[in-house]
Motif scaffolding. Structure first.
Motif, short mmCIF file in Angstrom:
data_model
loop_
_atom_site.label_atom_id
_atom_site.label_comp_id
_atom_site.label_asym_id
_atom_site.label_seq_id
_atom_site.Cartn_x
_atom_site.Cartn_y
_atom_site.Cartn_z
N VAL B 444 12.07 3.48 44.00
CA VAL B 444 13.21 3.46 43.09
C VAL B 444 12.88 4.22 41.82
O VAL B 444 13.63 5.10 41.37
N SER B 445 11.71 3.91 41.29
CA SER B 445 11.32 4.53 40.04
C SER B 445 11.18 6.05 40.21
O SER B 445 11.63 6.83 39.36
N ALA B 446 10.61 6.48 41.33
CA ALA B 446 10.42 7.91 41.57
C ALA B 446 11.77 8.63 41.67
O ALA B 446 11.97 9.71 41.11
N ILE B 447 12.72 8.00 42.38
CA ILE B 447 14.02 8.65 42.56
C ILE B 447 14.77 8.72 41.23
O ILE B 447 15.37 9.74 40.89
N ARG B 448 14.68 7.65 40.45
CA ARG B 448 15.37 7.67 39.15
C ARG B 448 14.76 8.72 38.22
O ARG B 448 15.49 9.39 37.49
N ASP B 449 13.43 8.86 38.27
CA ASP B 449 12.79 9.92 37.46
C ASP B 449 13.35 11.29 37.83
O ASP B 449 13.63 12.11 36.96
N ARG B 450 13.49 11.52 39.13
CA ARG B 450 13.99 12.82 39.59
C ARG B 450 15.40 13.08 39.08
O ARG B 450 15.75 14.20 38.71
N LEU B 451 16.21 12.04 39.09
CA LEU B 451 17.60 12.21 38.65
C LEU B 451 17.66 12.57 37.17
O LEU B 451 18.39 13.47 36.76
N ILE B 452 16.87 11.84 36.36
CA ILE B 452 16.86 12.12 34.92
C ILE B 452 16.34 13.54 34.67
O ILE B 452 16.88 14.29 33.84
N GLU B 453 15.30 13.89 35.42
CA GLU B 453 14.73 15.23 35.27
C GLU B 453 15.78 16.30 35.55
O GLU B 453 15.92 17.28 34.83
#
Lengths: 308, 508
Positions: B444-453
């Motif tokens: 979850v954390s990895a996917i959210r990071d990608r979205l913000i990026e």
């Protein structure tokens, strides 16, 4: 009694009589297919079952002299075909549609092979009940000669609708047809339920076949079926898997099938072959009209390979 | 229902449970005791052995060693039926209700002693009397397929109680519910445990549910029991450390200042929903570059249909959609020209060819593109392999090989693979739906990071999600959908969960 000239009134009357006569095999085959499909399996082999039922019913009626034993024999033969279909489909990776087509050809071939000696002899017909006693007009009396199987089919539709709603068997069939996983979670064995539903569906299709050879047209020949077994599959879809709707749809198809001969009887000969195609045109037309690109099909059993 | 079953809550204990699959030890000498009338939470990441443990308890698996005690007596859980006879029941994450049957029919057919002929009037009277004793009401005359997720969840729980089960295992019961629905359902369940009617074991990821509802907690990690105790005596930090091995890394997500220009506009968009009975109407929505526009709502309020409209899976009956000022007909060519990408929900079903390989699935955006953006006729196997290797590494997709079928990957890895594919190359707009559904903490954390990026580099992101926390965490602006319409809009600065929840529930 001499025929009375009733003019154009003859057309609706002939259609009504024809609808009752022609629809009976549709009623049985579609109710059988409805039951099978409600359990989540398609049996396209019902055409073969129907033809085999016609042959075996005719043969047994001839040998025993009783048309009812013929009907019973057709039901048993149909059930065996259904059980065989159900048994094959139990195996992993077997496609019920492909098996159905194979079973259709197998049933027809076997019926022609075994039925050769019965093309000539005459077997006793099923009885009919005259509901036209109140009328003096012979055409009305003829149209209201209702065969016993039609009445049985109507009752069967009501019984099946009640069964799906209010009996354990009915609910079990619906559960299995809707979700294999849910059925397993309840502790049901979907394979067994489908096997039995296909067997029962086959038996009904066999009875539909017996009607063809024992009442209308009333003799056994290789051209006895004109695709009723296949049309019944379309009919079940059109009836949205509801037994009562199956009955009305069968009647509608029967009426469309009787349109050609009815017009012919009052002297319309123009485009006469076109009217014989009416049931098929009706099938296509209704399926197109009742479909929708936006809506999921209502009432379709979810485990059916058509809807997957 | 049946005489043998106990009336009140029961105690269930698993002693030294070990479960091996070949060389792999899924469960390593785990003992837990769930006291009668307690609300016990089972915490752990994906793959920690929670499901294995409850499957052993329920008799789906035969534990390699260890035993089960029910009410202090040795119990042989040879198959699920044995567990059911002892009064143990499980509510699955994926509903086991039959969609076309009504609530009442579902309840009656699940019983072991269904009469051959069902007298519906008598059954209904009995069901109504039974429902009087239930804390929540469930529509019994509606087919399950027309029920909202929350209603289905309640019906599942009601079903277990109707069957007379007094020990319930709830497998992530709130994953499909809104916060308010979740609180309602769990609140009732807790009330029933307090009253001594049932014992509950709840599998969960969410600390909030543990602290707010559970009495006791057990934590598993890599198949081992790593901690637990009474809720309140153990802090959230301790729980998360036990669960993760170390304190979870809270990623620093910096929101960069971005230039906001309109990218995607919907105007008077109309469509028919999947039942054909309701319509979706979206008057005006504009998605800007460099922003995440969150669309919140309870499942079944038109978000799925909105996603299908935007991916071209659902026909428009009115209105228009413009992309960078031009009419947008949701074709692949247009999406490519405007660099619009999608991550639909259930990507395995909606965005993959399940039986094709991971490499082939990863190539769906590039396989027909030759050098210089022209369309290619021949397949370039080497380019596909290069693309697959790069994406698998960059997005940490765990797969046996690029040639493995994508359907053999776990849900999180499929999600990451599709996200990797959709974010590769230049992306101007991204439409995502429930991107983290059913994933574990780190995924979850990895996917959210990608979205913000992606947002920070100027990508316009439309985030459709049923997880309000996710919406609150990621969005710059929030819309609420209710009954097929956008009922509320707010920038993140003024958003508050209570107000959003009210609009989601349809009373704003």
């Amino acid at each position: 009694m001499d025929p009375v000239d009733i003019g154009l009134w003859g057309v609706p009357l002939a259609i009504l009589g024809g609808a009752i006569r022609v629809s009976t095999p549709f009623i049985f085959v579609s109710l059988g297919e409805c039951l099978t499909e409600r359990s989540g399996r398609i049996n396209l082999g019902l055409e073969g079952t129907l033809v085999f039922g016609a042959m075996s019913g005719y043969a047994m009626a001839y040998e025993t002299g009783s048309p009812f034993i013929g009907v019973l024999a057709a039901a048993v033969a149909g059930m065996l075909f259904g059980l065989f279909h159900g048994w094959i489909c139990k195996f992993e990776g077997v496609n019920d549609i492909a098996v159905g087509i194979a079973m259709m050809l197998f049933g027809m071939g076997l019926a022609f092979f075994l039925g050769k000696p019965y093309i000539q002899p005459v077997a006793p017909d099923l009885p009919a009940i005259g509901f036209g006693w109140w009328s003096d007009i012979p055409q009305v009396r003829a149209a209201l000669q209702v065969n016993v199987l039609f009445i049985a089919g109507g009752i069967l539709a009501l019984v099946m609708a009640w069964m799906f709603r209010s009996t354990r068997v009915g609910l079990v069939v619906r559960v299995v047809g809707d979700s294999t996983d849910a059925a397993r979670a309840i502790g049901l064995n979907p394979d067994v339920v489908r096997l039995l539903a296909t067997g029962a569906g086959g038996a009904l299709a066999g009875v539909g076949g017996a009607y063809l050879s024992l009442y209308y047209p009333g003799s056994w020949s290789e051209g006895i079926s004109s695709g009723q077994g296949l049309m019944a599959v379309a009919l079940v879809i059109f009836a949205r898997w509801n037994p009562i709707n199956c009955f009305w749809a069968a009647l509608l198809f029967g009426g469309a099938g009787a349109l050609g001969p009815a017009l012919q009887s009052v002297g319309v000969s123009e485009g006469y072959y076109l009217f014989f195609a009416a049931p098929y045109v009706l099938t296509l037309g209704l399926l197109i009209l009742t479909s929708s690109p936006d809506r999921a099909m209502q009432g379709a059993p979810l485990a059916l390979s058509l809807t997957k | 229902m049946t005489g043998r079953k106990p009336r009140g809550a029961i105690t269930v204990e698993a002693v030294h449970m070990t479960m091996k699959f070949g060389d792999f030890t899924a469960l390593d000498d785990v003992s837990i005791k769930i006291r009668a009338g307690s609300f016990h939470a089972l915490l752990g990441e994906n793959g920690a052995g929670k499901s294995t443990l409850v499957k052993c308890i329920m008799g789906f698996y035969h534990a390699t060693s260890g035993e089960m005690l029910v009410e202090g007596f040795d119990a042989q859980m040879t198959d699920p039926k044995a567990a059911q006879e002892l009064g143990l029941g499980m509510v699955y994450q994926h509903f086991t209700l039959v969609p076309s049957l009504t609530g009442a029919e579902n309840l009656v057919i699940s019983r072991a002693d269904v009469p051959a002929v069902i007298d519906w009037r008598a059954e209904r009277a009995r069901l109504d009397a039974f429902m009087q004793t239930m804390p929540f009401s469930v529509p019994l005359d509606q087919p399950v397929s027309r029920m909202a997720a929350g209603e289905k969840q309640k019906l599942e729980i009601v079903k277990q109680l109707y069957l007379g089960n007094r020990f319930l295992i709830l497998d992530e019961p709130t994953s499909v519910l809104t916060p308010a629905e979740a609180d309602e359902v769990l609140g009732y369940v807790r009330a029933m445990t307090r009253a001594g009617e049932i014992t509950v074991l709840m599998i969960t990821h969410k600390f909030r549910e543990v602290t707010a509802f559970a009495d006791e907690v057990s934590i598993l990690r890599r198949g081992q029991y790593v901690g637990g105790g009474k809720v309140g005596e153990i802090s959230i930090e301790e729980m998360s450390r036990a669960m993760m091995g170390a304190a979870p890394e809270v990623s620093e997500r910096n929101r960069a200042e971005t230039v906001k220009t309109p990218v995607l506009t919907l105007k008077g968009v109309k469509a028919v929903d999947s039942s054909g009975l309701k319509t979706i109407e979206i008057d005006a929505v504009t998605l800007h570059s460099g922003e995440i526009l969150g669309i919140a709502g309870i499942s079944g309020n038109g978000q799925m249909e909105l996603m299908e409209i935007l991916t071209g899976q659902r026909r428009l009956t009115g209105g228009e959609i413009r992309l960078n000022g031009q009419p947008f007909g949701m074709t692949r060519a247009e999406a490519r020209a405007h660099k619009l990408r999608y991550l639909p929900e259930e990507p395995l079903r909606n965005a993959c060819a399940p039986r094709m390989s991971v490499a082939e699935n990863l190539a769906f955006r590039m396989f027909d593109e030759g050098p210089g953006g022209r369309s290619a006729f021949w397949k370039d196997g080497r380019a596909i392999a290069r693309n697959a290797t790069a994406l698998i590494e960059a997005f940490k997709v765990k797969t046996a090989s690029p040639a493995a079928r994508i359907a053999s990957l776990s849900g999180g890895n499929v999600q990451r693979a599709v996200l990797g594919r959709e974010l590769s190359g230049e992306v101007d707009a991204l439409i995502v739906s429930n991107p983290c559904f059913g994933l574990d903490f780190s995924a979850v954390s990895a996917i959210r990071d990608r979205l913000i990026e992606a947002r920070n580099t100027g990508t316009a992101i439309l985030l459709i999600s049923e997880d309000l926390d996710e919406i609150m965490e990621l969005s710059d602006r929030i819309l609420v959908m209710s009954e097929g319409r956008v009922s509320f809009e707010t920038p993140i600065e003024t958003a508050n969960v209570t107000e959003l929840g009210q609009h989601m529930a349809g009373h704003g």
